[in-house]
Design an enzyme around this catalytic site. Structure first.
Site, PDB file in Angstrom:
ATOM      1  N   ARG A   1     -20.754 -28.172  24.265  1.00  0.00           N
ATOM      2  CA  ARG A   1     -21.632 -27.987  25.416  1.00  0.00           C
ATOM      3  C   ARG A   1     -21.588 -29.134  26.409  1.00  0.00           C
ATOM      4  NH1 ARG A   1     -23.515 -25.091  22.197  1.00  0.00           N
ATOM      5  NH2 ARG A   1     -23.423 -26.869  20.836  1.00  0.00           N
ATOM      6  N   THR A   2     -21.785 -30.349  25.919  1.00  0.00           N
ATOM      7  CA  THR A   2     -21.940 -31.457  26.855  1.00  0.00           C
ATOM      8  C   THR A   2     -20.630 -31.692  27.600  1.00  0.00           C
ATOM      9  OG1 THR A   2     -23.554 -32.367  25.344  1.00  0.00           O
ATOM     10  CG2 THR A   2     -22.798 -33.813  27.064  1.00  0.00           C
TER      11      THR A   2
ATOM     12  N   LYS B   1      -3.752 -47.961  19.132  1.00  0.00           N
ATOM     13  CA  LYS B   1      -2.922 -49.178  19.027  1.00  0.00           C
ATOM     14  C   LYS B   1      -3.786 -50.427  18.851  1.00  0.00           C
ATOM     15  CE  LYS B   1       0.345 -47.196  22.313  1.00  0.00           C
ATOM     16  NZ  LYS B   1       0.773 -47.296  23.714  1.00  0.00           N
TER      17      LYS B   1
ATOM     18  N   ARG C   1     -19.320 -40.212  25.350  1.00  0.00           N
ATOM     19  CA  ARG C   1     -20.067 -39.856  24.136  1.00  0.00           C
ATOM     20  C   ARG C   1     -19.469 -40.655  22.988  1.00  0.00           C
ATOM     21  NH1 ARG C   1     -21.834 -34.192  21.655  1.00  0.00           N
ATOM     22  NH2 ARG C   1     -23.439 -34.608  23.193  1.00  0.00           N
TER      23      ARG C   1
ATOM     24  N   HIS D   1     -29.690 -39.266  24.254  1.00  0.00           N
ATOM     25  CA  HIS D   1     -28.815 -38.325  24.955  1.00  0.00           C
ATOM     26  C   HIS D   1     -29.556 -38.003  26.260  1.00  0.00           C
ATOM     27  CE1 HIS D   1     -26.119 -35.208  25.899  1.00  0.00           C
ATOM     28  NE2 HIS D   1     -26.118 -34.506  24.785  1.00  0.00           N
TER      29      HIS D   1
HETATM   30  C1  NCD Z   1     -26.846 -32.340  20.601  1.00  0.00           C
HETATM   31  C2  NCD Z   1     -26.190 -33.685  20.417  1.00  0.00           C
HETATM   32  O1  NCD Z   1     -24.972 -33.798  20.530  1.00  0.00           O
HETATM   33  O2  NCD Z   1     -26.927 -34.615  20.187  1.00  0.00           O
HETATM   34  N1  NCD Z   1     -26.028 -31.406  21.184  1.00  0.00           N
HETATM   35  C3  NCD Z   1     -25.996 -31.370  22.554  1.00  0.00           C
HETATM   36  O3  NCD Z   1     -25.411 -32.202  23.201  1.00  0.00           O
HETATM   37  N2  NCD Z   1     -26.692 -30.408  23.153  1.00  0.00           N
HETATM   38  C4  NCD Z   1     -27.620 -31.846  19.463  1.00  0.00           C
HETATM   39  C5  NCD Z   1     -26.964 -31.741  18.133  1.00  0.00           C
HETATM   40  O4  NCD Z   1     -25.788 -32.027  17.960  1.00  0.00           O
HETATM   41  O5  NCD Z   1     -27.687 -31.347  17.212  1.00  0.00           O
END
Ligand code: NCD
Length: 325
Positions: free
Chosen positions: A69-70, A99, A120, A149
């Site tokens: 999703r993100t 490396k 991320r 997040h």
């Molecule tokens: C979440 C995350 O990655 O923290 N997912 C997201 O980005 N919507 C929630 C999860 O992984 O449970």
């Protein structure tokens, strides 16, 4: 000459060039400003399918931890506005990190190629480290370990505001993995900026919200009520925010097995403890903690409105940071 940035500043109604690492950077005014811009982007999209406000910009997405999703919603948001993306999934396997390049060096390299970095990472604090390592370009934290997040928190706040009509005077429920769930850490910080909110926290005992986070929120005036049973959910919640038990954070999978199905959202629970005006939210992915029979309930917005709001708020946020709106 490029101007050096000051990392991780407060937003204070001014997004251009700033990192987005934590909800700590926000105040009410800045959150409302993002919502206004989101609505503006939506109006522009209605009028004209192709709005090229990000034309000529390049954003780099570095995802050290799996995401669907993100990653897709950031890429989609940028591309819909005519911007370009460079995207690495799993850079530890596919970039020079293999490396032995340090994280800090990687940030400096990628900021030289782009206008914005979106990171991320599976470790707590790596959003802040990226924002500090990148000297010139803004960094968005797209989730750092169990910490925060922020863009998910912002889209969740937008979703509550849009559906309930306010971010003040709310009673809500957050359920599931309150220890490791980073999305709810950001959401709670955001809600604590508003007035007179009472949040019920439902989790297995081993996955309670850490005490330092509880103290921080209470100091800001938020009322938090920890409960251990669905019987203690009050009937007047404006929203239920259900979350997944974060399997990947457990060292011992037997411990995970003990708690993963402790609280399941079912149609009968909604009937017993819900009300007709509430909304049912989840940051997704869901892995069994919401019975699929709930999906057709019109109050369940986790696979619809909440997802779409992720796209729209990210469109607005990236446009603001890049100074294009
Ligand atoms: C979440 C995350 O990655 O923290 N997912 C997201 O980005 N919507 C929630 C999860 O992984 O449970």
């Amino acid at each position: 000459m490029l101007n050096k940035k000051t990392p991780i500043q407060k937003i204070n109604g001014q997004f251009k060039g700033k990192d987005i690492v934590s909800l700590d950077q926000f105040d009410r005014k800045s959150i409302k400003m993002l919502f206004k811009t989101t609505n503006r982007v939506l109006r522009l999209m209605k009028k004209n399918r192709h709005i090229n406000i990000l034309r000529g910009t390049v954003s780099t997405l570095l995802f050290y931890e799996p995401s669907s999703r993100t990653l897709a919603s950031f890429s989609g948001a940028i591309k819909r506005l005519g911007g370009e993306t460079i995207s690495y999934q799993d850079p530890l396997e596919t970039s020079s990190a293999i490396k032995g390049e340090t994280y800090e060096d990687s940030m400096k390299v990628f900021e030289s190629y782009s206008d914005l970095l979106i990171i991320r990472h599976f470790e707590f604090g790596m959003g802040e480290r990226a924002a500090t390592a990148a000297l010139y370009k803004p960094v968005i934290n797209a989730g750092d370990g169990t910490n925060e997040h922020p863009t998910q928190g912002l889209l969740d706040l937008y979703t509550i505001d849009k559906n309930i009509g306010s971010l003040d005077n709310l009673t809500g429920l957050i359920a599931g993995d309150l220890l490791y769930g980073r999305t709810l850490h950001s959401l709670l910080k955001g809600l604590s900026l508003f007035k007179n909110n009472t949040i019920y926290l439902l989790s297995p005992r081993s996955l309670r919200l850490p005490i330092d986070r509880i103290e921080f929120l209470r100091k800001r005036g938020m009322k938090l009520v920890e409960v251990n049973s669905v019987n203690d959910i009050p009937k007047n919640c404006a929203f239920w925010y259900w979350t997944r038990v974060q399997k990947e954070r457990f060292k011992n999978l037997n411990e995970y097995a003990k708690v993963k199905n402790k609280f399941i959202l079912t149609p009968s629970l909604v009937k017993k403890k819900g009300n007709k005006n509430m909304i049912l939210m989840h940051p997704l992915p869901r892995v069994g903690e919401i019975d699929t029979a709930v999906d057709s309930d019109p109050r369940a917005i986790y696979l619809g409105d909440q997802i779409r709001n992720g796209l729209y708020t990210r469109m607005a946020l990236v446009s603001l940071i890049l100074g294009r709106i």
